[in-house]
Design a protein around this motif. Structure first.
Motif, PDB file in Angstrom:
ATOM      1  N   VAL A 161      42.133  42.602  34.201  1.00 27.43           N
ATOM      2  CA  VAL A 161      40.802  42.427  34.784  1.00 27.43           C
ATOM      3  C   VAL A 161      40.388  40.958  34.687  1.00 27.43           C
ATOM      4  N   GLY A 162      39.383  40.596  35.467  1.00 30.15           N
ATOM      5  CA  GLY A 162      38.805  39.265  35.333  1.00 30.15           C
ATOM      6  C   GLY A 162      38.058  39.167  34.020  1.00 30.15           C
ATOM      7  N   ILE A 163      38.384  38.167  33.218  1.00 35.35           N
ATOM      8  CA  ILE A 163      37.787  38.067  31.876  1.00 35.35           C
ATOM      9  C   ILE A 163      36.858  36.867  31.732  1.00 35.35           C
ATOM     10  N   SER A 164      36.720  36.052  32.789  1.00 36.27           N
ATOM     11  CA  SER A 164      35.796  34.919  32.698  1.00 36.27           C
ATOM     12  C   SER A 164      35.459  34.409  34.095  1.00 36.27           C
ATOM     13  N   GLN A 165      34.312  33.776  34.194  1.00 31.94           N
ATOM     14  CA  GLN A 165      33.838  33.053  35.368  1.00 31.94           C
ATOM     15  C   GLN A 165      33.974  33.863  36.662  1.00 31.94           C
ATOM     16  N   LEU A 166      34.442  33.265  37.751  1.00 31.10           N
ATOM     17  CA  LEU A 166      34.439  33.964  39.043  1.00 31.10           C
ATOM     18  C   LEU A 166      35.306  35.216  39.023  1.00 31.10           C
ATOM     19  N   GLU A 167      36.421  35.176  38.324  1.00 34.88           N
ATOM     20  CA  GLU A 167      37.271  36.366  38.247  1.00 34.88           C
ATOM     21  C   GLU A 167      36.510  37.535  37.627  1.00 34.88           C
ATOM     22  N   GLN A 168      35.686  37.260  36.639  1.00 33.75           N
ATOM     23  CA  GLN A 168      34.894  38.312  36.001  1.00 33.75           C
ATOM     24  C   GLN A 168      33.676  38.681  36.840  1.00 33.75           C
ATOM     25  N   GLN A 169      32.970  37.681  37.363  1.00 31.17           N
ATOM     26  CA  GLN A 169      31.750  37.939  38.123  1.00 31.17           C
ATOM     27  C   GLN A 169      32.028  38.802  39.348  1.00 31.17           C
ATOM     28  N   TYR A 170      33.149  38.569  40.007  1.00 33.61           N
ATOM     29  CA  TYR A 170      33.468  39.289  41.246  1.00 33.61           C
ATOM     30  C   TYR A 170      34.645  40.251  41.047  1.00 33.61           C
ATOM     31  N   GLU A 171      34.759  40.820  39.854  1.00 32.72           N
ATOM     32  CA  GLU A 171      35.831  41.760  39.552  1.00 32.72           C
ATOM     33  C   GLU A 171      35.858  42.930  40.532  1.00 32.72           C
ATOM     34  N   ASP A 172      34.701  43.513  40.829  1.00 31.25           N
ATOM     35  CA  ASP A 172      34.655  44.665  41.730  1.00 31.25           C
ATOM     36  C   ASP A 172      35.153  44.321  43.129  1.00 31.25           C
ATOM     37  N   VAL A 173      35.010  43.065  43.520  1.00 28.01           N
ATOM     38  CA  VAL A 173      35.444  42.631  44.857  1.00 28.01           C
ATOM     39  C   VAL A 173      36.925  42.259  44.845  1.00 28.01           C
ATOM     40  N   LEU A 174      37.340  41.493  43.866  1.00 31.73           N
ATOM     41  CA  LEU A 174      38.712  41.000  43.811  1.00 31.73           C
ATOM     42  C   LEU A 174      39.718  42.091  43.457  1.00 31.73           C
ATOM     43  N   ARG A 175      39.270  43.108  42.771  1.00 30.29           N
ATOM     44  CA  ARG A 175      40.154  44.192  42.372  1.00 30.29           C
ATOM     45  C   ARG A 175      40.608  44.968  43.609  1.00 30.29           C
ATOM     46  N   GLY A 176      41.902  45.203  43.706  1.00 27.33           N
ATOM     47  CA  GLY A 176      42.432  45.941  44.853  1.00 27.33           C
ATOM     48  C   GLY A 176      42.355  47.447  44.633  1.00 27.33           C
ATOM     49  N   ASP A 177      42.661  48.200  45.710  1.00 25.51           N
ATOM     50  CA  ASP A 177      42.781  49.660  45.625  1.00 25.51           C
ATOM     51  C   ASP A 177      44.186  49.987  45.157  1.00 25.51           C
ATOM     52  N   LYS A 178      44.293  50.692  44.067  1.00 26.62           N
ATOM     53  CA  LYS A 178      45.593  50.928  43.448  1.00 26.62           C
ATOM     54  C   LYS A 178      46.491  51.833  44.287  1.00 26.62           C
ATOM     55  N   GLU A 179      47.790  51.594  44.155  1.00 24.68           N
ATOM     56  CA  GLU A 179      48.777  52.531  44.668  1.00 24.68           C
ATOM     57  C   GLU A 179      48.751  53.770  43.771  1.00 24.68           C
ATOM     58  N   VAL A 180      48.703  54.974  44.373  1.00 22.24           N
ATOM     59  CA  VAL A 180      48.588  56.206  43.603  1.00 22.24           C
ATOM     60  C   VAL A 180      49.913  56.965  43.673  1.00 22.24           C
ATOM     61  N   LEU A 181      50.449  57.319  42.516  1.00 25.36           N
ATOM     62  CA  LEU A 181      51.658  58.143  42.416  1.00 25.36           C
ATOM     63  C   LEU A 181      51.269  59.468  41.772  1.00 25.36           C
ATOM     64  N   GLU A 182      51.497  60.576  42.497  1.00 23.52           N
ATOM     65  CA  GLU A 182      51.149  61.897  41.979  1.00 23.52           C
ATOM     66  C   GLU A 182      52.428  62.617  41.589  1.00 23.52           C
ATOM     67  N   HIS A 183      52.595  62.883  40.289  1.00 22.50           N
ATOM     68  CA  HIS A 183      53.759  63.582  39.761  1.00 22.50           C
ATOM     69  C   HIS A 183      53.407  65.054  39.580  1.00 22.50           C
ATOM     70  N   VAL A 184      54.249  65.969  40.102  1.00 22.94           N
ATOM     71  CA  VAL A 184      54.031  67.403  39.939  1.00 22.94           C
ATOM     72  C   VAL A 184      55.037  67.910  38.915  1.00 22.94           C
TER      73      VAL A 184
END
Length: 699
Positions: free
Chosen positions: A254-277
């Protein structure tokens, strides 16, 4: 006769056989009935029972661009070893870790004493059990956790010294294994292409190990503006609950300081999802179901990276010049902020400070929002406007500039100016004019008798209230996780300190606060939040092009100062005269065509401190005095495009004049670059070293 006997026995045998078969079928039917009727639901649940385990792999973060579309922070492809824990034993994890260690180089810097103790217990079971007596086990009621804690306490340095370098490497790998969740890939370490090839050749020997394509942050222009971009790392321990409640894994970056932290919700991508059965026993039934992820959104910054690099060089070179002249008493440093007065968009922020270990200059642009200084006469525009607003002075009011003594304090200007009005007071930087305003705010001064009477706390409160309107002493509202507000000296019961307050030598302010104050005067009285991000965009699918705009930030007006337009225009004229008046304190800047307005400041320092925060003293033990030099301004004065604040602290008092006025020098050079870039641009330089071979990164 014999034939008759045979015919008689055949039916009996058949009857017995049929009866036995009947009994068997009856038992089978009875058993099927029990299974179907009595236990049918339970077996049906067991048959249908499956477990869906969701694993999410992080997507690359969004990219940052400067205001002209130059990439400044991007993602660099790396190869990463991952481990997927299938609920195996510690011994199996150690076996895999040992094999992996044979194939890659391992960083052991994060290994803790607790990690080593855990490893020692696992690999020395019998000896570990002997650390706790049977009586102690009974006393602890054979509680495994209590016994384990006692074992940890009794493992000595001698035990840990048995561990080899190879053991420490294995521990480093296993501690990363342990951080992951079941059936979820956990990052272990970045590897080279050669190491990745070796690991891929032996994957069958290491269940759970895989190689994935990952990304890490790459700062295109090296240390330029690096501290404001911020950092990415593991979730801080004190924030873990906050992130877990928002769908993060403990192992996420995660963003832990300055712009990376302030805009974490924006900079964070949508994760690839793997569903194991999985079935009821935890075995994988089929191949994972994959849902692709998406890179995070992009930020378009307000910063002009080409201007930023020029400003860095200007500030750096001026500090080096002063160092060569032994011009600093304290730690060599200087700071500069350039901002658009009508939008609050920050164009550049530079700062350098000497590294006490190497004696080289380190990038320290973050000092513009965290370091606060006495700003001296640069605040006099706010003092004059406070006097106008509170009715103790008016445009054109005349005071007699002479030496005054009050409350045990002696106050004078650089030279005795006699009867002057507000414009001359700003142009020539009169201390006494400001003192007259301060005394009038809190009470009444009897000029004939040299006595003052009034309410000192009221004077401080009125002064600070008016200063706060410009952003002095309060947060500027910049889009970062935190900022300093400077030092509030409180309300001493002395009139003398109030007088020093009025000339900028009591409370302290940050360079960014001074830039906001200057921009507020330049734009006609609107205090606007400084901004580092101007747009949020979707990630582009076409190389070299920006994505669609998601959000565009408009100027955020925090307040309109109380003062009338005529009052503000009067101070603007005073700022113009500082540069263009015949006796202005910054008239050296009048030689250019940019039509600069501004205010100089020289704050006398009674206690200059070294890098270890010790007061610098002479041979007699007396504190050596120095000064801060400041210049704030904007240009052009009739249609401001840019406002700025420059601070050079802890300077040696120069009676020879050889050092000149460093803050003025930096300001003039910055304006030269800013206006030249309007007609010709070459783009920012991609070299990591934009200044000199003796610069430290300062991260």
């Amino acid at each position: 006769m014999s034939k008759k006997k045979k015919r008689t026995h055949m039916p009996v045998r058949l009857n017995i056989l049929f009866f036995v078969v009947f009994l068997l079928f009856s038992a089978l039917i009875l058993r099927l009935g029990v299974v179907q009727i009595v236990q049918g639901e339970e077996y049906q649940r067991k048959l249908e029972r499956t477990v869906n385990v969701i694993a999410k792999n992080e997507a690359p973060r969004g990219v940052m661009f400067d205001r002209f579309g130059h990439r400044v922070v991007e993602n660099k492809l790396v190869l990463m070893v991952t481990y997927t824990n299938a609920n195996v034993s510690n011994e199996e994890k150690l076996r895999v870790a040992e094999r992996l260690n044979e194939l890659i180089d391992v960083d052991t810097s994060k290994v803790t004493e607790r990690d080593m103790k855990d490893y020692w217990i696992i690999t020395n079971r019998e000896e570990a059990n002997n650390l706790v007596t049977r009586d102690e086990m009974r006393e602890l009621e054979n509680d495994a956790m209590d016994i384990y804690r006692l074992q940890l306490d009794r493992i000595t340095e001698e035990h840990l010294n048995e561990l080899t370098e190879k053991d420490i490497e294995i521990i480093a790998i296993k501690r990363e294994f342990d951080r992951g969740f079941a059936h979820t890939p956990q990052r272990v370490t970045e590897v080279t292409y050669e190491e990745a090839a070796r690991v891929l050749e032996h994957l069958s020997e290491m269940p759970g190990i895989d190689i994935i394509r990952d990304s890490e942050r790459n700062y295109v222009y090296g240390s330029s503006f690096r501290q404001f971009f911020g950092g990415v790392g593991s979730i801080p321990r004190d924030s873990i609950d906050f992130y877990l409640s928002r769908g993060y894994y403990r192992s996420d970056q995660v963003g832990i300081s300055q712009l990376e932290q302030q805009y974490e919700d924006v900079l964070r991508g949508d994760k690839e999802v793997l569903e194991h059965v999985l079935d009821g026993s935890g075995r994988l039934i089929d191949q994972p179901i994959e849902t692709p992820g998406q890179r995070g959104k992009d930020l378009i910054l307000t910063v002009d990276m080409e201007l930023q690099q020029h400003v860095e060089k200007i500030v750096y070179d001026e500090i080096q010049r002063l160092k060569s002249m032994n011009g600093f008493l304290g730690v060599p440093a200087a700071y500069a902020v350039i901002i658009e007065p009508y939008t609050g968009e920050i164009l550049a922020m530079s700062g350098f400070r000497e590294n006490s270990q190497t004696n080289n200059l380190s990038s320290f642009e973050i000092g513009n929002i965290y370091n606060a200084f006495e700003m001296g006469s640069a605040v006099k525009g706010a003092t004059v406007l406070a006097g106008f607003q509170e009715g103790v002075a008016q445009p054109g009011t005349v005071f007699n500039d002479r030496t005054i003594n009050i409350g045990g304090q002696r106050m004078s200007s650089v030279s005795t100016m006699g009867r002057i009005n507000d414009l001359t007071a700003l142009e020539r930087s009169s201390n006494v004019y400001m003192a007259e305003i301060a005394m009038a705010l809190g009470g009444t001064y009897n000029h004939a008798q040299g006595r003052w009477s009034g309410n000192i706390p009221i004077g401080y409160e009125i002064m600070r209230y008016n200063f706060n309107q410009f952003g002095l002493g309060v947060k500027t509202g910049i889009d970062l996780p935190s900022e300093a507000t400077g030092f509030n000296g409180g309300i001493p019961n002395t009139i003398g300190n109030l007088l020093y307050f009025s000339i900028g030598q009591f409370d302290t302010y940050t360079p960014l606060q001074m830039a906001q104050y200057t921009a507020t005067i330049a734009n006609g009285g609107y205090r606007i939040s400084p901004r580092l991000v101007r747009e949020i965009r979707e990630p582009s699918t076409i190389e070299g092009e920006l994505g669609n705009v998601v959000k565009q930030f408009a100027p955020n007006v925090l307040n309109r100062i109380d003062m009338k337009d005529d009052y503000i225009k009067r101070v603007q004229e005073g700022f113009r005269l500082v540069v263009h008046g015949s006796r202005g304190t910054a008239r050296v800047l009048s030689n250019n065509s940019y039509k600069v307005a501004g205010k100089t400041g020289t704050s006398q320092l009674f206690f200059v401190r070294d890098a270890n925060d010790n007061v610098i003293r002479d041979r007699s033990g007396n504190a050596i005095r120095g000064n801060n030099q400041i210049f704030v301004g904007y240009a052009p004065y009739d249609n401001p495009e840019v406002a700025f604040a420059v601070i050079v602290p802890d300077l040696r008092i120069d009676n020879s004049g050889r050092m000149g006025r460093p803050a003025n020098n930096i300001s003039g050079s910055i304006l030269d670059v800013y206006f030249s870039l309007k007609s010709e641009r070459n783009g920012p330089r991609t070299s990591n070293n934009n200044h000199s071979n003796d610069i430290d990164n300062g991260e």
